[in-house]
Design an enzyme around this catalytic site. Structure first.
Site, PDB file in Angstrom:
ATOM      1  N   SER A 196       4.032   2.302   8.401  1.00 57.86           N
ATOM      2  CA  SER A 196       3.821   1.324   7.349  1.00 57.86           C
ATOM      3  C   SER A 196       5.117   1.107   6.616  1.00 57.86           C
ATOM      4  O   SER A 196       5.796   2.068   6.249  1.00 57.86           O
ATOM      5  CB  SER A 196       2.782   1.834   6.368  1.00 57.86           C
ATOM      6  N   HIS A 239       0.817  -1.217   0.000  1.00 53.64           N
ATOM      7  CA  HIS A 239       0.000   0.000   0.000  1.00 53.64           C
ATOM      8  C   HIS A 239       0.853   1.270   0.000  1.00 53.64           C
ATOM      9  O   HIS A 239       0.356   2.338  -0.302  1.00 53.64           O
ATOM     10  CB  HIS A 239      -1.050  -0.011   1.128  1.00 53.64           C
ATOM     11  N   ASP A 255       1.157  -7.670   2.461  1.00 50.06           N
ATOM     12  CA  ASP A 255       1.234  -6.242   2.117  1.00 50.06           C
ATOM     13  C   ASP A 255       2.687  -5.776   1.928  1.00 50.06           C
ATOM     14  O   ASP A 255       3.232  -5.071   2.763  1.00 50.06           O
ATOM     15  CB  ASP A 255       0.543  -5.432   3.222  1.00 50.06           C
TER      16      ASP A 255
END
Ligand code: ARG
Ligand code: GLU
Length: 716
Positions: free
Chosen positions: A647, A83, A219
């Protein structure tokens, strides 16, 4: 003996109860080093941060200012989330070559894809510069005076600070402006896409599973840093070469077990741990609910449109993901605050604080909490409306965002005029000359670049639908969308035509545009009323918050204090640990490939599992990546205190090896931005072995595996 046991038990319990905190890497010696070691780390503070020798920090980069990435090979290979690389993957995708859907793997260096506007930043050193920055600042100065003195001190400091010519410096406030640090940084801008799994792996579970455990998302994506021949930052060139890092992270094949030490090293964006109860109440009861409603309406329209055709799906992929992400986060945050009784607990704490200051005669602190009450009362209407304004006129609707940019452009052009005293007496000829100089050209180039970016993925029909759905939430009486039919700003060609000509003509033409006529009064209200009032009260709140922070540390010195996240490099640590989200339910900390297959819904847009992955599962073709129980681990939970920006951060074991990749938090735990509660706050990481399994067995990109350093720290 017994007493010792009780004491020991107390210390252990205390350690785990106390977890939480985002620590400054250069200040780990002492408490943090000891605490990390008590949790199982073998690392010293110097192993993590060292300016003279290479250390873990040399493998960590800020990824385009919003995420984290880490170097995992001697050739500058970068690992981050799917992402985080989403925008880049999307921009290389088309209906014919859909890397979002099918994934992408460069099988050699020359297949790696360059990216515009992507940079990664290393931290070279961190220095406490509080004295210089706060020199001359005193409490009786106004917020404005303080701000400009700090700015002046900072500018002076940055000018005189010694650094290499390819490096930059940045000064940031910590502890609400009680402490300042200077960062020397090095940014690289030739960053190429190396690989990404299909969304069916990298975004498996999509929005249904977002912020949720049990989780089964792979991810991750991979990039590579390129440098010039001297290993220095350079603009894109085909002559650039893979960067040689000062340090890269080896990857552990031994995996994790419940209770293992974990450290997450990255760039958390923003937290607010020291807010008074009144502020948490305002955010969760006034700001969040209105924003949630707006996004819910926008998403309904966007989601439906994305399902109708592939072009719209690709166009809206990034926009939809970012709108959906915080929509869901705010819902979880509110639930967590309520479930954990956070506001009542803060109030109780504030009573303790008030008692402490009366006892200790800290007279000057006595009004802080009542000051907050008063200020937040005044703040509320502006805080709510300003936040809603950004949702409507910036985040969710692109024609309105265009109008917002045009308004800023008009203001800039106005300023160009007013700047010159001669304007008043000048002739028409002279005026034209002033208006159409460099300043005007620059302003126009800027707005054109903004509009071009917005138009890149613009879909007027969807945008109109969104407008009709959300505008009534801002102004129930005025949401007629007819101007979509006549405005020139619903396509780039017409928009650019309006922007041709002299400044006077252009400004007149913009003001004649139907969409601008609609939006201008709202945007003017924002700039003339909302924003100045918001900023004025916010500056006063910031001043009280700075004093409150200082008072807390002075009055209750044995509490645990760490600076709020501010997009600077931080260390957070904890252990692999499950949790109980509700009565009688307990989540194990590790999920497996079996769970991916359990969730498989053939053909579903969120839960379809690729054929190849099903086959690998069926044949148990796991290579060296299965756990001792014979299963392939996918995600795991930890007690690391993380937030947005973390992230892509590496999860590191007690020896400095990569064991996972941080990408999310559990829903109830997202309140950790205001209230970290060790009982329910967990971060979610992809297991490094799942990443390797996908790269190797699914994608067949074995050349990447060969480039990495795989280790067995537990089998020594
Ligand atoms: N929740 C994670 C984060 O905050 C992952 C978001 C991915 N986006 C999505 N809409 N699923 O970034
Ligand atoms: N997914 C988030 C990010 O983009 C991290 C999750 C969180 O907010 O903790 O940084």
């Amino acid at each position: 003996m017994k007493l010792l046991k009780v004491l020991l038990l107390f210390i252990c319990v205390n350690v785990s109860a106390q977890q939480g905190g985002m620590w400054i890497p250069s200040l780990l010696k002492g408490m943090n080093e000891t605490e990390m070691q008590s949790l199982g780390s073998k690392l010293s503070a110097d192993d993590i941060y060292n300016v003279n020798n290479s250390s873990l920090k040399d493998a960590i980069v800020h990824f385009n200012g919003g995420c984290t990435a880490e170097v995992i090979s001697s050739k500058g290979l970068l690992l981050t989330n799917h992402h985080c690389g989403f925008g880049q993957i999307q921009s290389h995708s088309s209906v014919e070559e859909d890397y979002l859907k099918d994934g992408f793997w460069a099988m050699s260096l020359d297949e790696e894809l360059p990216n515009k506007n992507l940079e990664v930043t290393f931290i070279i050193s961190i220095e406490d510069v509080t004295k210089t920055v706060l020199n001359g600042v005193s409490d009786d100065m106004s917020p404005k005076e303080i701000q400009s003195l700090i700015q002046k001190n900072t500018n002076g400091l940055q000018k005189s600070f010694k650094k290499e010519e390819w490096q930059s410096t940045k000064v940031k406030a910590f502890f609400k402006g009680n402490q300042y640090f200077l960062f020397v940084t090095e940014s690289f801008e030739d960053i190429r896409l190396v690989g990404a799994p299909p969304s069916a792996i990298g975004k498996f579970g999509s929005d249904t599973d977002n912020w949720i455990f049990p989780r089964h998302t792979g991810d991750f994506s991979m990039f590579r840093i390129y440098a010039d021949k001297n290993n220095r930052p350079a603009k894109y060139s085909k002559d650039n070469v893979p960067y040689t890092p000062k340090h890269f992270l080896p990857i552990s094949l031994d995996g994790i077990q419940e209770g293992d030490f974990t450290m997450v090293f990255g760039f958390p964006g923003r937290t607010n741990e020291y807010l008074p109860a009144v502020a948490v109440e305002q955010i969760t009861q006034k700001v969040n609910p209105t924003n949630i409603k707006i996004r819910e309406k926008a998403l309904k329209v966007i989601d439906a449109a994305m399902k109708t055709d592939d072009k719209t799906r690709i166009q809206y992929a990034s926009k939809q993901a970012s709108i959906a992400n915080y929509w869901k986060k705010w819902i979880g945050e509110n639930q967590g605050i309520e479930k954990s009784n956070a506001i009542a607990k803060k109030r109780t704490f504030e009573t303790t604080f008030m008692k402490a200051i009366s006892k200790n005669k800290y007279k000057k602190h006595q009004t802080l909490l009542s000051d907050f009450d008063k200020l937040y009362g005044d703040f509320e209407p502006y805080a709510v409306k300003r936040s809603n304004f950004f949702e409507i006129f910036y985040r969710n609707n692109e024609l309105m965002q265009t109008m917002f940019r045009l308004y800023q452009f008009e203001q800039r052009v106005e300023k160009l005029k007013l700047n010159k005293d001669e304007t008043k007496s000048a002739t028409a000829e002279k005026l034209k000359e002033i208006h159409d100089t460099e300043g005007y050209k620059k302003a126009k180039e800027y707005v054109i670049s903004q509009i071009t970016r917005i138009q890149k993925n613009y879909n007027a029909n969807v945008d109109k639908g969104v407008f009709e759905a959300i505008m009534p939430l801002y102004d129930a009486k005025n949401s007629n969308s007819d101007f979509y039919n006549t405005s020139s700003f619903t396509n780039l060609t017409d928009a650019l035509k309006v922007l041709e000509g002299t400044s006077n003509n252009v400004i007149t033409a913009i003001n004649n545009d139907a969409a601008y006529k609609f939006a201008k009064p709202y945007i003017a209200e924002f700039y003339n009323d909302l924003e100045p009032n918001y900023q004025r009260i916010n500056a006063e709140i910031a001043k009280v918050q700075k004093q409150y922070m200082k008072a807390l540390m002075e009055v209750l010195p044995s509490d645990r204090y760490y600076p709020d996240a501010n997009s600077t490099l931080r260390v957070t640590y904890g252990q692999v640990k499950g949790y109980a989200p509700r009565d009688a339910v307990y989540y194990n900390p590790v999920s497996y490939l079996d769970g991916v297959v359990e969730k498989h819904i053939p053909g579903d847009y969120e839960f379809n599992v690729p054929e190849k992955l099903l086959e690998l599962y069926k044949n148990k073709d796991y290579g060296q990546y299965a756990d001792t129980n014979g299963k392939v681990p996918v995600c795991f939970l930890g007690t690391n205190h993380t937030t947005g920006g973390n992230s892509g951060s590496p999860a590191i074991d007690g020896h400095g090896n990569l064991i996972g990749l941080n990408f999310d938090r559990v829903w109830e735990g997202t309140m950790s931005d205001m209230n970290y509660d060790p009982s329910i706050c967990r971060n979610i990481m992809v297991d490094a072995r799942y990443i390797l399994f996908i790269v190797d067995k699914y994608a067949g990109a074995t050349h990447l595996i060969d480039e990495m350093k795989l280790v067995h720290p537990k089998k020594k």
